[in-house]
Design an enzyme around this catalytic site. Structure first.
Site, short mmCIF file in Angstrom:
data_model
loop_
_atom_site.label_atom_id
_atom_site.label_comp_id
_atom_site.label_asym_id
_atom_site.label_seq_id
_atom_site.Cartn_x
_atom_site.Cartn_y
_atom_site.Cartn_z
CG ASP A 67 118.29 -31.69 98.91
OD1 ASP A 67 117.20 -31.79 99.51
OD2 ASP A 67 118.37 -31.38 97.71
CG ASN A 85 116.67 -35.34 105.32
OD1 ASN A 85 117.73 -35.89 105.08
ND2 ASN A 85 116.55 -34.36 106.20
CG ASN A 129 113.25 -25.49 103.12
OD1 ASN A 129 114.37 -25.62 103.62
ND2 ASN A 129 112.98 -25.94 101.89
CB SER A 141 118.80 -24.35 97.12
OG SER A 141 118.56 -25.31 96.10
C1 IPE Z 1 117.78 -26.69 100.28
O1 IPE Z 1 117.10 -27.86 99.94
C2 IPE Z 1 117.48 -26.32 101.69
C3 IPE Z 1 118.01 -27.20 102.72
C4 IPE Z 1 118.70 -28.28 102.53
C5 IPE Z 1 117.73 -26.80 104.07
P1 IPE Z 1 115.69 -27.82 99.18
O2 IPE Z 1 115.28 -29.22 98.99
O3 IPE Z 1 114.75 -26.93 99.89
O4 IPE Z 1 116.08 -27.12 97.79
P2 IPE Z 1 115.40 -27.19 96.37
O5 IPE Z 1 113.96 -26.84 96.55
O6 IPE Z 1 115.56 -28.60 95.87
O7 IPE Z 1 116.17 -26.22 95.53
C1 IPE Z 2 116.40 -31.69 103.08
O1 IPE Z 2 115.70 -32.77 102.57
C2 IPE Z 2 115.85 -31.22 104.40
C3 IPE Z 2 115.27 -29.87 104.37
C4 IPE Z 2 115.09 -29.12 103.31
C5 IPE Z 2 114.87 -29.33 105.65
P1 IPE Z 2 114.43 -32.56 101.69
O2 IPE Z 2 113.23 -32.51 102.57
O3 IPE Z 2 114.59 -31.41 100.77
O4 IPE Z 2 114.40 -33.91 100.86
P2 IPE Z 2 114.05 -34.09 99.33
O5 IPE Z 2 114.94 -33.17 98.55
O6 IPE Z 2 112.61 -33.74 99.16
O7 IPE Z 2 114.33 -35.52 99.05
MG MG Z 3 115.30 -31.19 98.89
#
Ligand code: IPE
Ligand code: IPE
Ligand code: MG
Length: 242
Positions: free
Chosen positions: A16, A18, A64, A191
């Protein structure tokens, strides 16, 4: 640093942060995913080098799909590149790749790339990489329930035979329970990641965003795990994984 004692057998990683990593640099979120993919490749090699056998990765949740189409499309293309090129090197490490999640609504291109990577690495005997893609823990339990009920209806399983072993045998993959779950970026929630398998997992929440999570951060995580006192409901002191 090679650690041999009290290593977790099965590590879950919720990658998480990125998006925030990129946004803090004034870059589009996709850039964070791109750098995260490079981090992932290096990290996996590092982890299997430590002798860890099972890794489950949260790559994309069922939820997602609720993101902007542009971001979802970018991620799907990135997965295809990763599976077709970057992660093929796992074969040389003897790591077998399996996937957890639902097929719908993944495109044929993504699904074929997943099947291709699984087939390429199928003989790996040194470790397993379980990639959770289009994965939701609640749906996994729903899908398991359907399989189990169908067996009861078919007469191949008796109602009174249903126990935790039956449940585990009907999840997406047959894997040992999670010992340790690392979620980067400082968010302290699961999550919908492997909610059944994480029943007795230890949790670790570094504030580092995933693109910056490197071998030394993994070492720190393992050290934290090794200092945990896993009791599994008993009143005796128990060392992790002993
Ligand atoms: C969880 O991260 C899913 C993955 C890392 C693939 P999210 O960024 O989607 O989760 P929430 O929305 O913060 O709970
Ligand atoms: C995790 O990083 C990657 C996926 C959920 C695929 P995020 O895209 O959730 O990054 P943040 O949480 O918005 O920083
Ligand atoms: Mg995230």
């Amino acid at each position: 640093m090679k650690k041999t004692e009290n290593m977790p057998k099965h590590v879950g990683i919720i990658m998480d942060g990125n998006g925030r990593w990129a946004e803090e640099r004034g870059k589009p979120r996709s850039f964070g995913h791109q750098v995260g993919a490079t981090t992932l490749k290096e990290l996996l090699h590092y982890i299997y080098d430590q002798g860890i056998q099972y890794v489950s990765l949260y790559a994309f949740s069922t939820e997602n799909f609720g993101r902007d189409k542009k971001e979802v499309d970018f991620l799907m293309n990135l997965f295809v590149t990763l599976f077709k090129k970057e992660l093929k090197s796992l074969k040389d490490l003897g790591v077998k790749v399996v996937f957890s999640g639902r097929h719908e609504p993944l495109s044929d291109t993504v699904w074929n790339a997943m099947e291709d990577l699984a087939a390429t690495t199928k003989d790996g005997e040194n470790g397993i990489l379980n990639i959770c893609l289009n994965y939701g823990g609640r749906y996994e339990i729903v899908d398991m329930t359907k399989k189990v009920v169908q067996k009861v209806l078919d007469g191949t399983l008796k109602l009174e035979e249903i126990d935790d072993k039956v449940i585990e045998d009907n999840l997406y993959q047959k894997l040992p329970p999670l010992d340790f779950v690392i979620r980067t970026s400082g968010e302290m929630r699961i999550s919908n990641f492997m909610i059944y398998q994480a029943a007795y997992a230890e949790f670790y929440f570094p504030t580092t965003y995933f693109p910056d999570f490197k071998g030394k951060d993994f070492d720190e995580a393992i050290l934290a795990f090794q200092n945990r006192d896993r009791r599994f409901g008993k009143n005796t002191k128990k060392k992790p994984n002993s």
